[in-house]
Design a protein around this motif. Structure first.
Motif, PDB file in Angstrom:
ATOM      1  N   GLY A  10       0.781  -1.234   0.000  1.00  0.00           N
ATOM      2  CA  GLY A  10       0.000   0.000   0.000  1.00  0.00           C
ATOM      3  C   GLY A  10       0.807   1.276   0.000  1.00  0.00           C
ATOM      4  N   ASN A  11       2.116   1.172   0.202  1.00  0.00           N
ATOM      5  CA  ASN A  11       3.017   2.323   0.258  1.00  0.00           C
ATOM      6  C   ASN A  11       2.702   3.246   1.428  1.00  0.00           C
ATOM      7  OD1 ASN A  11       3.886   5.216  -1.705  1.00  0.00           O
ATOM      8  ND2 ASN A  11       5.301   3.808  -0.732  1.00  0.00           N
ATOM      9  N   ILE A  12       2.291   2.624   2.551  1.00  0.00           N
ATOM     10  CA  ILE A  12       2.072   3.429   3.759  1.00  0.00           C
ATOM     11  C   ILE A  12       2.857   2.906   4.962  1.00  0.00           C
ATOM     12  CG2 ILE A  12      -0.192   4.308   3.055  1.00  0.00           C
ATOM     13  CD1 ILE A  12      -1.410   2.216   5.061  1.00  0.00           C
ATOM     14  N   CYS A  13       3.493   1.744   4.847  1.00  0.00           N
ATOM     15  CA  CYS A  13       4.237   1.176   5.982  1.00  0.00           C
ATOM     16  C   CYS A  13       5.669   0.847   5.583  1.00  0.00           C
ATOM     17  CB  CYS A  13       3.552  -0.075   6.530  1.00  0.00           C
ATOM     18  SG  CYS A  13       1.891   0.171   7.188  1.00  0.00           S
ATOM     19  N   ARG A  14       5.883  -0.348   5.038  1.00  0.00           N
ATOM     20  CA  ARG A  14       7.232  -0.852   4.796  1.00  0.00           C
ATOM     21  C   ARG A  14       8.040  -0.028   3.804  1.00  0.00           C
ATOM     22  NH1 ARG A  14       5.248  -6.739   3.317  1.00  0.00           N
ATOM     23  NH2 ARG A  14       3.507  -5.437   2.629  1.00  0.00           N
ATOM     24  N   SER A  15       7.498   0.210   2.614  1.00  0.00           N
ATOM     25  CA  SER A  15       8.317   0.898   1.603  1.00  0.00           C
ATOM     26  C   SER A  15       8.612   2.351   1.974  1.00  0.00           C
ATOM     27  CB  SER A  15       7.709   0.778   0.204  1.00  0.00           C
ATOM     28  OG  SER A  15       6.432   1.361   0.116  1.00  0.00           O
ATOM     29  N   PRO A  16       7.672   3.105   2.563  1.00  0.00           N
ATOM     30  CA  PRO A  16       8.086   4.457   2.964  1.00  0.00           C
ATOM     31  C   PRO A  16       9.060   4.440   4.141  1.00  0.00           C
ATOM     32  CG  PRO A  16       5.758   4.122   3.475  1.00  0.00           C
ATOM     33  CD  PRO A  16       6.223   2.923   2.680  1.00  0.00           C
ATOM     34  N   MET A  17       8.931   3.460   5.038  1.00  0.00           N
ATOM     35  CA  MET A  17       9.919   3.356   6.107  1.00  0.00           C
ATOM     36  C   MET A  17      11.295   3.145   5.495  1.00  0.00           C
ATOM     37  SD  MET A  17       8.004   1.127   9.101  1.00  0.00           S
ATOM     38  CE  MET A  17       9.453   1.106  10.181  1.00  0.00           C
ATOM     39  N   ALA A  18      11.401   2.198   4.564  1.00  0.00           N
ATOM     40  CA  ALA A  18      12.679   1.933   3.906  1.00  0.00           C
ATOM     41  C   ALA A  18      13.166   3.163   3.141  1.00  0.00           C
ATOM     42  CB  ALA A  18      12.548   0.731   2.969  1.00  0.00           C
ATOM     43  N   GLU A  19      12.260   3.825   2.437  1.00  0.00           N
ATOM     44  CA  GLU A  19      12.629   5.027   1.677  1.00  0.00           C
ATOM     45  C   GLU A  19      13.278   6.071   2.588  1.00  0.00           C
ATOM     46  OE1 GLU A  19      10.429   8.866  -0.457  1.00  0.00           O
ATOM     47  OE2 GLU A  19       9.234   7.097   0.050  1.00  0.00           O
ATOM     48  N   TYR A  20      12.609   6.414   3.664  1.00  0.00           N
ATOM     49  CA  TYR A  20      13.112   7.468   4.547  1.00  0.00           C
ATOM     50  C   TYR A  20      14.350   7.022   5.318  1.00  0.00           C
ATOM     51  CZ  TYR A  20       9.284  10.566   3.432  1.00  0.00           C
ATOM     52  OH  TYR A  20       8.422  11.401   2.766  1.00  0.00           O
ATOM     53  N   MET A  21      14.409   5.761   5.679  1.00  0.00           N
ATOM     54  CA  MET A  21      15.585   5.252   6.388  1.00  0.00           C
ATOM     55  C   MET A  21      16.805   5.249   5.480  1.00  0.00           C
ATOM     56  SD  MET A  21      13.720   2.169   8.510  1.00  0.00           S
ATOM     57  CE  MET A  21      15.211   1.517   9.278  1.00  0.00           C
ATOM     58  N   ILE A  22      16.639   4.808   4.239  1.00  0.00           N
ATOM     59  CA  ILE A  22      17.753   4.800   3.286  1.00  0.00           C
ATOM     60  C   ILE A  22      18.176   6.228   2.976  1.00  0.00           C
ATOM     61  CG2 ILE A  22      18.443   4.249   0.917  1.00  0.00           C
ATOM     62  CD1 ILE A  22      16.519   1.780   1.149  1.00  0.00           C
ATOM     63  N   ARG A  23      17.220   7.087   2.720  1.00  0.00           N
ATOM     64  CA  ARG A  23      17.516   8.487   2.416  1.00  0.00           C
ATOM     65  C   ARG A  23      18.335   9.118   3.542  1.00  0.00           C
ATOM     66  NH1 ARG A  23      12.313  11.692   1.277  1.00  0.00           N
ATOM     67  NH2 ARG A  23      12.234  10.312  -0.524  1.00  0.00           N
ATOM     68  N   THR A  24      17.920   8.874   4.786  1.00  0.00           N
ATOM     69  CA  THR A  24      18.631   9.425   5.941  1.00  0.00           C
ATOM     70  C   THR A  24      20.042   8.847   6.037  1.00  0.00           C
ATOM     71  OG1 THR A  24      16.560   9.792   7.123  1.00  0.00           O
ATOM     72  CG2 THR A  24      18.564   9.660   8.454  1.00  0.00           C
ATOM     73  N   ALA A  25      20.168   7.538   5.849  1.00  0.00           N
ATOM     74  CA  ALA A  25      21.485   6.891   5.930  1.00  0.00           C
ATOM     75  C   ALA A  25      22.424   7.397   4.840  1.00  0.00           C
ATOM     76  CB  ALA A  25      21.329   5.373   5.842  1.00  0.00           C
ATOM     77  N   LEU A  26      21.902   7.600   3.639  1.00  0.00           N
ATOM     78  CA  LEU A  26      22.716   8.141   2.551  1.00  0.00           C
ATOM     79  C   LEU A  26      23.216   9.539   2.914  1.00  0.00           C
ATOM     80  CD1 LEU A  26      20.554   7.003  -0.484  1.00  0.00           C
ATOM     81  CD2 LEU A  26      22.916   6.279  -0.051  1.00  0.00           C
ATOM     82  N   GLY A  27      22.313  10.368   3.423  1.00  0.00           N
ATOM     83  CA  GLY A  27      22.705  11.716   3.828  1.00  0.00           C
ATOM     84  C   GLY A  27      23.745  11.704   4.931  1.00  0.00           C
ATOM     85  N   ASP A  28      23.533  10.837   5.922  1.00  0.00           N
ATOM     86  CA  ASP A  28      24.489  10.723   7.028  1.00  0.00           C
ATOM     87  C   ASP A  28      25.862  10.270   6.538  1.00  0.00           C
ATOM     88  OD1 ASP A  28      22.457  11.497   8.748  1.00  0.00           O
ATOM     89  OD2 ASP A  28      22.146   9.484   9.586  1.00  0.00           O
ATOM     90  N   ALA A  29      25.878   9.445   5.478  1.00  0.00           N
ATOM     91  CA  ALA A  29      27.133   8.936   4.927  1.00  0.00           C
ATOM     92  C   ALA A  29      27.753   9.893   3.909  1.00  0.00           C
ATOM     93  CB  ALA A  29      26.896   7.568   4.280  1.00  0.00           C
ATOM     94  N   GLY A  30      27.061  10.994   3.627  1.00  0.00           N
ATOM     95  CA  GLY A  30      27.573  11.963   2.664  1.00  0.00           C
ATOM     96  C   GLY A  30      27.488  11.484   1.226  1.00  0.00           C
ATOM     97  N   ILE A  31      26.606  10.555   0.954  1.00  0.00           N
ATOM     98  CA  ILE A  31      26.421  10.036  -0.400  1.00  0.00           C
ATOM     99  C   ILE A  31      25.334  10.877  -1.073  1.00  0.00           C
ATOM    100  CG2 ILE A  31      25.825   8.051  -1.822  1.00  0.00           C
ATOM    101  CD1 ILE A  31      26.793   6.276   0.534  1.00  0.00           C
TER     102      ILE A  31
END
Length: 169
Positions: A10-31
């Motif tokens: 439904g794009n309201i639980c798992r995939s947006p969690m992964a999206e925001y978590m990956i986005r944050t991790a990429l930013g934290d890693a300077g990627i």
């Protein structure tokens, strides 16, 4: 720009969690120069915000996902991505059907999200799914967080390997 698409139902639980978590991790890693998006295989939640329980677990880790709006997966999203991350086998199968039929056409890499978890990398696909926490309670959302989080270092390594210039000897 390298593009990652995370996919669930439904794009309201798992995939947006992964999206925001990956986005944050990429930013934290300077990627930089990586676009992370998400979509669902069903139109049942299209236009809705993230599930409040998913938002709460993200917020407890300092991630704000209030801007998320659920959307339905389409072929353009698939063909425009470099890496497709399915949350379970059903999503993997739906994405596989949307890959370009022409073998000479560029094809995104299609993987299960948890295939990037080093403890599961050699596990069969059947053992790499992230079940839908929507049917559960906050404990299910915490478990979803843990499963996604365990895969993120592998996703970051993959992105580095596919976006960073390789140095010669």
């Amino acid at each position: 720009m390298f593009r990652i698409l995370t996919v669930c139902t439904g794009n309201i639980c798992r995939s947006p969690m992964a999206e925001y978590m990956i986005r944050t991790a990429l930013g934290d890693a300077g990627i930089l120069d990586v676009l992370v998006e998400s979509a669902g295989t069903s139109d049942g939640e299209a236009g809705h915000g993230i599930d409040p329980r998913a938002a709460a677990i993200l917020q407890s880790h300092g991630i704000n996902a209030e801007e998320h709006v659920a959307r339905v997966l389409d072929a353009d999203m698939v063909t425009g991505a470099d890496l497709l991350l399915a949350m379970d086998q059903e999503h993997l199968a739906a994405l596989a059907k949307m890959l370009p039929a022409d073998p000479s056409a560029p094809r995104p890499d299609l993987r299960m999200m948890r295939s990037f978890d080093t403890t599961l990398a050699s596990a069969p696909v059947e053992g790499q799914g992230i079940y839908d926490p929507w049917f559960g309670d906050s404990a299910d959302f915490r478990l979803c967080w843990q499963m996604v989080n365990a895969a993120i270092p592998g996703v970051l390594d993959y992105v580095r390997a596919h976006t960073m210039p390789q140095r010669g000897n």
